[in-house]
Design a protein around this motif. Sequence first.
Motif, short mmCIF file in Angstrom:
data_model
loop_
_atom_site.label_atom_id
_atom_site.label_comp_id
_atom_site.label_asym_id
_atom_site.label_seq_id
_atom_site.Cartn_x
_atom_site.Cartn_y
_atom_site.Cartn_z
N GLN A 40 -31.10 -56.78 -3.27
CA GLN A 40 -31.53 -56.13 -4.52
C GLN A 40 -30.34 -55.63 -5.35
OE1 GLN A 40 -34.91 -53.80 -5.08
NE2 GLN A 40 -36.05 -54.63 -3.34
N THR A 41 -29.16 -55.55 -4.75
CA THR A 41 -27.99 -55.14 -5.52
C THR A 41 -27.52 -56.27 -6.44
OG1 THR A 41 -27.41 -53.64 -3.74
CG2 THR A 41 -25.66 -54.16 -5.28
N VAL A 42 -27.87 -57.50 -6.07
CA VAL A 42 -27.44 -58.65 -6.89
C VAL A 42 -28.00 -58.56 -8.31
CG1 VAL A 42 -27.56 -61.16 -7.10
CG2 VAL A 42 -27.01 -60.11 -4.89
N PRO A 43 -29.32 -58.42 -8.50
CA PRO A 43 -29.81 -58.28 -9.88
C PRO A 43 -29.33 -57.00 -10.56
CG PRO A 43 -31.62 -58.06 -8.29
CD PRO A 43 -30.42 -58.53 -7.53
N ALA A 44 -29.07 -55.95 -9.77
CA ALA A 44 -28.56 -54.71 -10.39
C ALA A 44 -27.18 -54.95 -10.98
CB ALA A 44 -28.52 -53.58 -9.35
N ILE A 45 -26.30 -55.61 -10.23
CA ILE A 45 -24.95 -55.89 -10.74
C ILE A 45 -25.06 -56.80 -11.97
CG2 ILE A 45 -22.77 -57.05 -10.23
CD1 ILE A 45 -23.10 -56.15 -7.31
N ALA A 46 -25.96 -57.78 -11.88
CA ALA A 46 -26.14 -58.70 -13.01
C ALA A 46 -26.55 -57.92 -14.26
CB ALA A 46 -27.18 -59.76 -12.66
N ARG A 47 -27.44 -56.94 -14.08
CA ARG A 47 -27.93 -56.15 -15.22
C ARG A 47 -26.79 -55.32 -15.80
NH1 ARG A 47 -31.65 -53.63 -12.53
NH2 ARG A 47 -30.92 -51.50 -12.58
N TRP A 48 -26.02 -54.68 -14.93
CA TRP A 48 -24.93 -53.81 -15.42
C TRP A 48 -23.85 -54.62 -16.15
CZ3 TRP A 48 -24.71 -51.30 -9.94
CH2 TRP A 48 -25.71 -50.32 -9.83
N LEU A 49 -23.61 -55.85 -15.67
CA LEU A 49 -22.52 -56.65 -16.24
C LEU A 49 -23.02 -57.67 -17.25
CD1 LEU A 49 -20.35 -57.27 -13.05
CD2 LEU A 49 -19.85 -55.73 -14.95
N ASN A 50 -24.33 -57.66 -17.50
CA ASN A 50 -24.92 -58.60 -18.44
C ASN A 50 -24.66 -60.05 -18.01
OD1 ASN A 50 -26.45 -59.27 -20.60
ND2 ASN A 50 -24.94 -58.71 -22.17
N LEU B 189 -9.41 -49.69 -19.14
CA LEU B 189 -10.81 -49.94 -19.48
C LEU B 189 -11.43 -48.65 -20.02
CD1 LEU B 189 -12.81 -52.44 -18.89
CD2 LEU B 189 -13.75 -50.96 -17.11
N THR B 190 -12.07 -48.73 -21.18
CA THR B 190 -12.79 -47.58 -21.70
C THR B 190 -14.24 -47.99 -21.93
OG1 THR B 190 -12.51 -48.08 -24.04
CG2 THR B 190 -10.71 -46.87 -22.95
N VAL B 191 -15.02 -47.03 -22.39
CA VAL B 191 -16.44 -47.30 -22.60
C VAL B 191 -16.64 -48.42 -23.62
CG1 VAL B 191 -16.75 -45.53 -24.40
CG2 VAL B 191 -18.70 -46.19 -22.95
N ASP B 192 -15.66 -48.58 -24.53
CA ASP B 192 -15.79 -49.64 -25.54
C ASP B 192 -15.74 -51.03 -24.92
OD1 ASP B 192 -15.87 -47.64 -27.45
OD2 ASP B 192 -13.68 -47.62 -27.67
N ASP B 193 -15.22 -51.13 -23.69
CA ASP B 193 -15.15 -52.43 -23.02
C ASP B 193 -16.42 -52.76 -22.24
OD1 ASP B 193 -12.37 -53.03 -23.67
OD2 ASP B 193 -11.89 -51.34 -22.36
N LEU B 194 -17.34 -51.80 -22.15
CA LEU B 194 -18.54 -52.04 -21.33
C LEU B 194 -19.58 -52.79 -22.14
CD1 LEU B 194 -19.01 -48.56 -19.57
CD2 LEU B 194 -17.48 -50.43 -18.97
N PRO B 195 -20.36 -53.65 -21.48
CA PRO B 195 -21.46 -54.32 -22.20
C PRO B 195 -22.46 -53.27 -22.68
CG PRO B 195 -21.33 -55.08 -19.90
CD PRO B 195 -20.30 -54.01 -20.06
N ALA B 196 -23.01 -53.48 -23.86
CA ALA B 196 -23.99 -52.54 -24.39
C ALA B 196 -25.23 -52.54 -23.50
CB ALA B 196 -24.37 -52.93 -25.81
N PRO B 197 -25.86 -51.39 -23.34
CA PRO B 197 -27.08 -51.36 -22.53
C PRO B 197 -28.12 -52.31 -23.12
CG PRO B 197 -26.39 -49.14 -23.15
CD PRO B 197 -25.56 -50.10 -23.94
N HIS C 170 -36.46 -51.08 -19.82
CA HIS C 170 -35.88 -50.76 -21.12
C HIS C 170 -34.55 -50.09 -20.92
CE1 HIS C 170 -39.27 -51.94 -23.52
NE2 HIS C 170 -40.08 -51.26 -22.74
N ALA C 171 -33.56 -50.57 -21.62
CA ALA C 171 -32.25 -49.94 -21.52
C ALA C 171 -32.37 -48.52 -22.05
CB ALA C 171 -31.25 -50.72 -22.34
N ASN C 172 -31.84 -47.60 -21.31
CA ASN C 172 -31.81 -46.22 -21.76
C ASN C 172 -30.48 -46.01 -22.49
OD1 ASN C 172 -31.77 -43.51 -22.16
ND2 ASN C 172 -32.23 -42.95 -20.04
N LYS C 173 -30.57 -45.91 -23.81
CA LYS C 173 -29.35 -45.81 -24.60
C LYS C 173 -28.60 -44.52 -24.30
CE LYS C 173 -30.34 -49.48 -27.37
NZ LYS C 173 -31.19 -50.26 -26.45
N LEU C 174 -29.30 -43.56 -23.72
CA LEU C 174 -28.68 -42.28 -23.39
C LEU C 174 -28.39 -42.16 -21.90
CD1 LEU C 174 -30.95 -40.09 -25.70
CD2 LEU C 174 -28.55 -40.66 -26.09
N GLY C 175 -28.49 -43.29 -21.19
CA GLY C 175 -28.29 -43.25 -19.74
C GLY C 175 -26.81 -43.36 -19.37
#
Lengths: 216, 857
Positions: free
Chosen positions: B286-296, B75-83, B95-100
């Motif tokens: 509260q971790t549930v929506p956080a995981i949802a956000r990270w994994l889209n 897995l590399t960064v290219d496999d991650l969902p875009a912010p 707002h997604a922080n494109k530099l985060g």
Amino acid sequence: MEVMFDMPDESNIKEVLKGVSRRKFIQGVIAGGAGVSAATYLFRASTATSAASAGERLITINVNGRDRRVDVMKQETLAMTLRYKLGLTGTKIGCDRAECGACTVLIDGVPRYSCSTLTHTVRNAKVLTIEGLAKEDGTLHPVQQGIIEEQGFQCAFCMSGFVMASVGFLQTNPNPTRAELAHGISGNLCRCQDYDKILTALLRGAEIMRGEATHA
Amino acid sequence: MPNKTEYGGNHKLIGKDYSTMDLHAKVTGQAKYAEDYRAEGMLFAKLLLSPMPHGRVRRIDTSAALAMPGVKGILTVDDLPAPADSLTDNGTVIHANKLGERGLTNEPLYQGEPILAVAAVDELTAAEAIEKIELDMEPLPFVIDPLETLRPGGPNPRVEGNIWYRPPAPPPKPGEAPKGGEGREGREGRGRGAPAPLEVKDWKWTEADFKDFNDGKLPIGKIPEDPGNSWSYGDVDAAFKNAALTLDESFTTPDTSHHCLETRTAMAYWQNGKVYVHTGTQSTIQTVPAIARWLNLKPEQVVLVSEYTGGGFGSKITGAISLIIPALLSKKCNAPVMMRVSREEETFIGRARPSILGRMKVGFSKEGKIIALDMFMLCNTGPYDAAGDAPSSGRIVSLLYQPENMRFRALTVMTNTPPRSAQSSPGGLQGIVVMEPILAKAARQLKVDQVEIRKVNAPEGKAKFGPEQRGRRAYATSAFLKDALDKGAEQFNWKERAASSPKRMGTKVRGVGVSSSCYVGGSTGFDGLLLIKPDGRVCFQSGIGNLGTESVIDVHRVAAEILGVPWEKCDVCWGTNDKHLPWTCVSGGSQTTHAMTRAAHAVATEAVQRLKEVAAKSMGGSPENYEVANERVFRKGGGGGMTLAQAAEKAIKLGGIYDGHDANPDVNRFTKAAAAALAGQGFIASARDKYPHDGQTHSYVATFAEVEVDLETGKYYLTDFLAYADVGTVLHPKALGGQVLGRSTLGIGHAIGQKWVMDPNYGAMLSRRFHHSKPPTILDVPAKMEWAALDIPDPETPVGSRGIGEPPVGGGCAAILNAIANAVGDEVFRRAPVYADGILLALENGHPMDHALTAHV
């Protein structure tokens, strides 16, 4: 199972301690023939790849009063065998380098870091883990009971290590002062830093062990 | 005075000791933490970490690794969902922080940042595969010291610059609807334009700003305009003119890894379109929506399992972003993936408290009152999100010491060091630790008693703090710190011990110290959800993370007491959203005891009302004719009644609001979904905390310590310690004591030994493990430590309880520093932690020798 409170055999302690010097440990690891030095502490499934089984062998170790047949690599640590081969996940790995004591188990009654003990060195020894401490009917060991009564520990990731270290220490000094017990378990780290309540709870356990305490 | 050990007054459960129901599993080794789970066909993941503090990946060749038997995927960064932007549960747009931070990267910004991950049948194979990956990287300029990057021409930690900068929000155009927040707490929906996205900016000071650097004075240069980082009240410059004593001191606090004993290990697998994640967290729900956000994903597609968490301290507020690595590898390889995070990896990705360099110019009246304070804080936050420590430090200092006139300025700078996050008392510790040695020094120079000078400056009642905003200043709900200082001084025998300190005994000298301490102690507005089953047992649904502070269980005793149900008939359901949990605060920021006793009070009050309605519908009359007590709902003054078990059966027949088919309209959508999932199982009540709340909740601690310093070796020991807490109503004394002393000891670690050491030439972390970073052991603290609590209810919350996680931390550190200074003098140290060699060198040279302004030494 019955928990043994008798003193461990002196010669056995020496034998066990002799087996764990850092030098011996490293020698053992090298002898195990691990190709990747950074990987020597890692988990290897015993059957997943055919290449992996070279150098592994079936041995018998006595854990919590039962002989267990287990397929281990020469460089495999007892913590990994307990957790990944025998399903005894009560023994925790907090650092994997003998710094935190979360993996402490009793080997012939002596508290030892299972992350830094090679499994093949305990073939002739009796291993006791947190899972084997209570009686088979569920009666808790006095040290466990003391923790319940005093609400000892917070997150408890360190707890099984502290408990095993205490049980071992209390066999040599059943009536310690607070400071003596602190020294006795100073090889264990608690990151919740709940040390004061831990000492109170473990001393309560010592009281129960001595049969002095009436239950709250 | 004897240690106060009786709490709870006439309460049945509140304030009483008991043993929590999660303990048995812990002492028998049955409690499962993330790494204790197994899944059929489970693979193991290992990380490839950046060898350099800043660089760009030019080429990765994974062919040899992928060709290995047993290697299943990379897995590399290219496999991650875009912010992507997302809407929080409260309706606020994030707002997604494109530099985060994203979890993996092709431009690592610190040594040890994960570049890729390999999944294989076992860890040895995964580690061997990592060795076979060819990585070609271009090194980029780096900086680990916040002052170095601010110097003219200094290196930047990121290509774009060294600070986060938010351009001023443009005013909304006429007729344009406010953007964002539709929900009740939509912070952006109040008529102002949506804030512009964060940018990274290059920020430099001038040579002139550094003119006092060689004298050990922290330079103060320009800072960006930002209301959180730049404010004042009163007339500071005029007030200095009236000061009887003015001190101008610089002080540096350490970077300290959280180093939870359980690392951020995670295991994940996918089943029927849902991802199942096993990991530690400080909030189950509260971790549930956080995981949802990270994994889209949608929150409905996430199942989190976290029954036991091995420590958080702010580093696992909603889990950790690294959990997406096993989750996405699992998807890619179509098998469960366990990612065991090693202790060294935890040092890199496991978060730490940011160090702060502070400079305070303080003007005192002759009685020791702070009449003027000019405070500047420079925070080193690592390469990603700006930690909130610096702005928080100003508010805490303003509340705790009540300066009559104050100017606050802060700057948070990025460096190529591991990312920081909140750690118990974020900013509170740093503010208190910078201020306290100055206060101690002033008391000595003004010949005012150390406890008295803290009382003179202590907040009381609805004490104001911070700047004026929209015409008024913020204020506390209550403060009884003066009482805590008095009672603590009495218990510690302060007057007698202070009069005879420092006490020289041969080569040893004893000193005593006292510190004030406080932090935010609670939030509001969360939900309670309970179920009474037809067998009469009451089940409290708890979305709180289980960190062992026991708030996950303790808070529900409030509801049990109101319902009149014995605790033995109660269950607490926690640990996975699959068990249908209500919307809950995160177990962080000392919120939980306050927020969730309020929610428990609300849902129990709602339950009592609905039970009366159930009785009235069954037996006639109006609900007001009934009362609830002793596991029954019955007519007032005698007559008919029913057991709660019978009421549960009746509720199922009634349906609607009584058995969860309808939820209380006030509650959050997560709570509504949980009630719907439980519907029909019994009597179900849900409610949101809507109680009034005037002011901002804080808790306070008065801390006392004694140290013994060996003047020949510089080594010192803590010989006595007392923390006296003002935390409102005591809920569970033993758990509270664990928190008061445990969090005090976390603070003590900052005084006596814990820190980061880095190599400035290579930007490499040298303190990677426990024996390098030195968190306190059981031998570093006195074998018996003391604590007590005032047990005065906070007037602004129905139960009166406030939180306690953060408030003791600053005091634990500062009381030790003050005791050391009492023993060996004020001119010995200018930074924490204080080491033996620093003491010896300072005593030999007559001034501090500890390079106060250099980072990571």
